[in-house]
Design a protein around this motif. Structure first.
Motif, PDB file in Angstrom:
ATOM      1  N   ARG A 155      -8.048  -0.857  -1.725  1.00 40.75           N
ATOM      2  CA  ARG A 155      -7.190  -2.036  -1.771  1.00 40.75           C
ATOM      3  C   ARG A 155      -7.756  -3.169  -0.919  1.00 40.75           C
ATOM      4  O   ARG A 155      -7.539  -4.342  -1.219  1.00 40.75           O
ATOM      5  N   LEU A 156      -8.441  -2.817   0.174  1.00 42.25           N
ATOM      6  CA  LEU A 156      -8.985  -3.841   1.068  1.00 42.25           C
ATOM      7  C   LEU A 156     -10.219  -3.288   1.784  1.00 42.25           C
ATOM      8  O   LEU A 156     -10.262  -2.115   2.155  1.00 42.25           O
ATOM      9  N   VAL A 157     -11.205  -4.175   1.976  1.00 43.33           N
ATOM     10  CA  VAL A 157     -12.391  -3.876   2.779  1.00 43.33           C
ATOM     11  C   VAL A 157     -12.418  -4.864   3.935  1.00 43.33           C
ATOM     12  O   VAL A 157     -12.343  -6.082   3.724  1.00 43.33           O
ATOM     13  N   ALA A 158     -12.507  -4.350   5.160  1.00 46.59           N
ATOM     14  CA  ALA A 158     -12.605  -5.198   6.352  1.00 46.59           C
ATOM     15  C   ALA A 158     -13.985  -5.006   6.967  1.00 46.59           C
ATOM     16  O   ALA A 158     -14.391  -3.883   7.260  1.00 46.59           O
ATOM     17  N   VAL A 159     -14.703  -6.118   7.144  1.00 52.52           N
ATOM     18  CA  VAL A 159     -16.072  -6.024   7.665  1.00 52.52           C
ATOM     19  C   VAL A 159     -16.403  -7.288   8.448  1.00 52.52           C
ATOM     20  O   VAL A 159     -15.872  -8.368   8.175  1.00 52.52           O
ATOM     21  N   THR A 160     -17.270  -7.140   9.426  1.00 54.05           N
ATOM     22  CA  THR A 160     -17.707  -8.285  10.215  1.00 54.05           C
ATOM     23  C   THR A 160     -18.844  -9.021   9.524  1.00 54.05           C
ATOM     24  O   THR A 160     -19.636  -8.416   8.795  1.00 54.05           O
TER      25      THR A 160
ATOM     26  N   ASP B  80     -19.051  -8.191  -3.216  1.00 51.63           N
ATOM     27  CA  ASP B  80     -19.210  -8.069  -4.677  1.00 51.63           C
ATOM     28  C   ASP B  80     -18.764  -6.693  -5.158  1.00 51.63           C
ATOM     29  O   ASP B  80     -18.117  -6.564  -6.208  1.00 51.63           O
ATOM     30  N   ARG B  81     -19.100  -5.655  -4.394  1.00 50.53           N
ATOM     31  CA  ARG B  81     -18.665  -4.312  -4.764  1.00 50.53           C
ATOM     32  C   ARG B  81     -17.138  -4.200  -4.676  1.00 50.53           C
ATOM     33  O   ARG B  81     -16.487  -3.630  -5.558  1.00 50.53           O
ATOM     34  N   ALA B  82     -16.563  -4.760  -3.616  1.00 52.08           N
ATOM     35  CA  ALA B  82     -15.112  -4.714  -3.463  1.00 52.08           C
ATOM     36  C   ALA B  82     -14.409  -5.446  -4.600  1.00 52.08           C
ATOM     37  O   ALA B  82     -13.422  -4.959  -5.174  1.00 52.08           O
ATOM     38  N   HIS B  83     -14.900  -6.616  -4.929  1.00 54.66           N
ATOM     39  CA  HIS B  83     -14.263  -7.399  -5.983  1.00 54.66           C
ATOM     40  C   HIS B  83     -14.413  -6.731  -7.349  1.00 54.66           C
ATOM     41  O   HIS B  83     -13.552  -6.883  -8.224  1.00 54.66           O
TER      42      HIS B  83
ATOM     43  N   TRP C  49       0.831  -1.208   0.000  1.00 58.78           N
ATOM     44  CA  TRP C  49       0.000   0.000   0.000  1.00 58.78           C
ATOM     45  C   TRP C  49       0.862   1.253   0.000  1.00 58.78           C
ATOM     46  O   TRP C  49       2.012   1.247   0.444  1.00 58.78           O
ATOM     47  N   GLY C  50       0.266   2.340  -0.467  1.00 66.10           N
ATOM     48  CA  GLY C  50       0.967   3.619  -0.447  1.00 66.10           C
ATOM     49  C   GLY C  50       0.004   4.772  -0.600  1.00 66.10           C
ATOM     50  O   GLY C  50      -1.225   4.595  -0.558  1.00 66.10           O
ATOM     51  N   ALA C  51       0.544   5.959  -0.791  1.00 65.47           N
ATOM     52  CA  ALA C  51      -0.278   7.154  -0.964  1.00 65.47           C
ATOM     53  C   ALA C  51      -1.209   6.964  -2.163  1.00 65.47           C
ATOM     54  O   ALA C  51      -0.795   6.447  -3.213  1.00 65.47           O
ATOM     55  N   GLY C  52      -2.461   7.364  -1.998  1.00 68.55           N
ATOM     56  CA  GLY C  52      -3.460   7.204  -3.051  1.00 68.55           C
ATOM     57  C   GLY C  52      -4.291   5.960  -2.899  1.00 68.55           C
ATOM     58  O   GLY C  52      -5.380   5.857  -3.474  1.00 68.55           O
ATOM     59  N   ASP C  53      -3.791   4.977  -2.129  1.00 69.37           N
ATOM     60  CA  ASP C  53      -4.578   3.770  -1.856  1.00 69.37           C
ATOM     61  C   ASP C  53      -5.555   4.034  -0.716  1.00 69.37           C
ATOM     62  O   ASP C  53      -5.335   4.920   0.123  1.00 69.37           O
ATOM     63  N   GLU C  54      -6.620   3.242  -0.691  1.00 66.25           N
ATOM     64  CA  GLU C  54      -7.627   3.395   0.351  1.00 66.25           C
ATOM     65  C   GLU C  54      -7.977   2.050   0.972  1.00 66.25           C
ATOM     66  O   GLU C  54      -7.966   1.013   0.283  1.00 66.25           O
ATOM     67  N   VAL C  55      -8.272   2.083   2.262  1.00 58.10           N
ATOM     68  CA  VAL C  55      -8.706   0.904   3.012  1.00 58.10           C
ATOM     69  C   VAL C  55     -10.050   1.244   3.645  1.00 58.10           C
ATOM     70  O   VAL C  55     -10.223   2.332   4.212  1.00 58.10           O
ATOM     71  N   VAL C  56     -11.005   0.324   3.554  1.00 58.19           N
ATOM     72  CA  VAL C  56     -12.348   0.561   4.067  1.00 58.19           C
ATOM     73  C   VAL C  56     -12.601  -0.320   5.287  1.00 58.19           C
ATOM     74  O   VAL C  56     -12.379  -1.540   5.235  1.00 58.19           O
ATOM     75  N   VAL C  57     -13.028   0.308   6.376  1.00 57.45           N
ATOM     76  CA  VAL C  57     -13.413  -0.410   7.590  1.00 57.45           C
ATOM     77  C   VAL C  57     -14.842   0.004   7.955  1.00 57.45           C
ATOM     78  O   VAL C  57     -15.402   0.925   7.369  1.00 57.45           O
ATOM     79  N   SER C  58     -15.415  -0.698   8.940  1.00 62.62           N
ATOM     80  CA  SER C  58     -16.823  -0.483   9.266  1.00 62.62           C
ATOM     81  C   SER C  58     -17.009  -0.012  10.697  1.00 62.62           C
ATOM     82  O   SER C  58     -16.300  -0.445  11.608  1.00 62.62           O
TER      83      SER C  58
ATOM     84  N   LEU D 279      -9.466  -6.637  -2.004  1.00 58.24           N
ATOM     85  CA  LEU D 279      -9.613  -7.832  -1.176  1.00 58.24           C
ATOM     86  C   LEU D 279     -10.631  -7.579  -0.071  1.00 58.24           C
ATOM     87  O   LEU D 279     -10.846  -6.440   0.351  1.00 58.24           O
ATOM     88  N   VAL D 280     -11.234  -8.669   0.424  1.00 62.09           N
ATOM     89  CA  VAL D 280     -12.221  -8.577   1.496  1.00 62.09           C
ATOM     90  C   VAL D 280     -11.773  -9.448   2.665  1.00 62.09           C
ATOM     91  O   VAL D 280     -11.602 -10.665   2.517  1.00 62.09           O
ATOM     92  N   TYR D 281     -11.561  -8.805   3.821  1.00 61.32           N
ATOM     93  CA  TYR D 281     -11.186  -9.502   5.050  1.00 61.32           C
ATOM     94  C   TYR D 281     -12.407  -9.503   5.963  1.00 61.32           C
ATOM     95  O   TYR D 281     -12.902  -8.447   6.362  1.00 61.32           O
ATOM     96  N   VAL D 282     -12.905 -10.696   6.297  1.00 61.01           N
ATOM     97  CA  VAL D 282     -14.133 -10.817   7.079  1.00 61.01           C
ATOM     98  C   VAL D 282     -13.823 -11.337   8.481  1.00 61.01           C
ATOM     99  O   VAL D 282     -13.191 -12.389   8.644  1.00 61.01           O
ATOM    100  N   ASP D 283     -14.265 -10.576   9.487  1.00 64.12           N
ATOM    101  CA  ASP D 283     -14.222 -11.030  10.875  1.00 64.12           C
ATOM    102  C   ASP D 283     -15.434 -11.938  11.079  1.00 64.12           C
ATOM    103  O   ASP D 283     -16.568 -11.474  11.167  1.00 64.12           O
TER     104      ASP D 283
END
Length: 402
Positions: free
Chosen positions: A159-164, A181-184, A102-111, A189-193
């Protein structure tokens, strides 16, 4: 399909204490079969891995049986199963592994719905990498994620979505597949708790759309450890820092140091215990798990209905915060003008354990705007009985003076 509750409860020595346990979301009670499996593995013969003598082979067997059991439980290949000390440790490990790119300009989504263990590792990794953090908002009125702006939050920069898959605080089960589906669609990538989810659902990681899925066996009758499941092909693309002589083979490249063979044996026994609860006519373990999980679901949700009916009878002296349309049998409640910690202690004196706290779910807890530092959480487990539920309701009625 119906659980034989008397037979099930007899398998748990701890239930002889008479405590009515509603602390399952923080960790369930453990059947004797799991403790026995840990003791057998630990007392051996047991050595470091190898094939020359029985003690070495026992270590190898503990690892391979663990991977196959959790492959069956989560519907992934056995070589896509990674052992971890906890789900928190796994999230921190994989946040470091993935953030290398990852670097500048990339985004990570959390909930805003998640336990902090699926928020802070990603936020901190993004900050170190210079990436931007975006948030999926939480609607306190419905206790669900607000996905109306999903396409604006998950973009080509994500770059990544993390969600429960299920909130440990409220039981809310968000539409993970819609988010995935939106992330893909934008290559993220999707990281699921799945820590709370796996305790109550028949998990199918590919069907959820999860690229990486974490759970904790001690939330579903096993010992204290964590599991990460993924497609082995994806794991092959992730390069962790590791010791020079340690293996680079997937999934072992992500497991640092000597593995706790006894805990792996106990975690395997927990899966087999679940598969044997009500397997119907199924023979394959994955199918036996599906049948047993269906019976558990029926049992737990009948008790949730009984609990919610009892709480409704207490009127405005109890506020139930778990309101999502899709949710686990976990109920968060508070008492207007009264301390939830006092309620917890009042119930404990009566042999009912329903803990009070924010349960590390800081973001949704803050959004709910609760007036004190703790809410009461009651979680139903496979071994919960109608009598347990009635004792909880009666205890709360006595506390609020109903």
């Amino acid at each position: 399909m119906t659980l034989d509750l008397e037979r099930l409860r007899a398998a748990f020595p701890s239930l002889r204490s008479g405590i009515a346990h509603f602390d399952g979301p923080g960790g369930t009670q453990t059947p004797a079969a799991v403790g026995d499996a840990i003791a057998r593995a630990l007392t051996g013969p047991l050595s470091n891995r190898g094939h020359a003598v029985e003690s070495e082979s026992n270590a190898e067997t503990a690892i391979s049986a663990f991977r196959q059991a959790y492959g069956d439980l989560l519907h992934v290949p056995a070589d896509g199963v990674v052992y971890g000390r906890s789900a928190t440790q796994l999230a921190y490990d994989f946040s470091r592994h993935l953030a290398k790119g990852w670097g500048a300009g990339d985004e990570v989504v959390v909930s805003r719905l998640d336990h902090d263990s699926n928020i802070r590792p990603w936020v901190q990794a993004a900050e170190r990498a210079g990436a931007t953090v975006r948030w999926l908002p939480f609607d306190a009125a419905t206790t669900e994620l607000d996905l109306t702006g999903l396409d604006e939050i998950i973009t080509a920069r994500t770059r990544l979505v993390a969600v429960t898959a299920a909130s440990n605080l409220l039981g809310t089960m968000p539409p993970v597949r819609e988010i995935a589906d939106r992330a893909h669609a934008v290559g993220a990538l999707v990281y699921v708790d799945g820590v709370h989810f796996a305790a109550h659902a028949h998990v199918d990681v590919p069907a959820l759309g999860a690229d990486l899925f974490a759970c904790s066996p001690y939330k579903f009758l096993g010992p204290h450890c964590g599991v990460l499941a993924a497609d082995p092909a994806l794991l092959e693309t992730i390069r962790p820092d590791k010791l020079l002589p340690s293996t680079d083979v997937v999934p072992e490249r992500f497991e640092f140091g000597t593995l706790p063979y006894e805990l792996m044996a106990g975690a395997t026994a927990a899966v087999e215990f679940l598969a044997a609860l009500d397997p119907g006519g199924a023979t394959e373990r994955r199918d036996r798990l599906g049948a047993s999980k269906a019976s558990i679901h029926q049992h737990e949700h009948a008790l949730r209905s009984r609990l919610e009916t009892g709480l409704a009878a207490l009127g405005d002296r109890v506020t139930v915060h778990s309101r999502a349309a899709e949710r686990t049998p976990t109920v968060l409640l508070s008492h207007p003008g009264r301390s939830c910690r006092d309620a917890y202690l009042f119930l404990a004196e009566r042999g009912v354990l329903a803990p009070a706290g924010s349960f590390y779910a800081i973001e949704p807890f803050r959004a709910l705007g609760l007036p004190d530092t703790a809410a009461l959480r009651a979680g139903i487990a496979p071994y919960t009985s109608e009598d347990d539920v009635d004792r909880l309701v009666d205890g709360l009625a006595a506390f609020v003076g109903a």
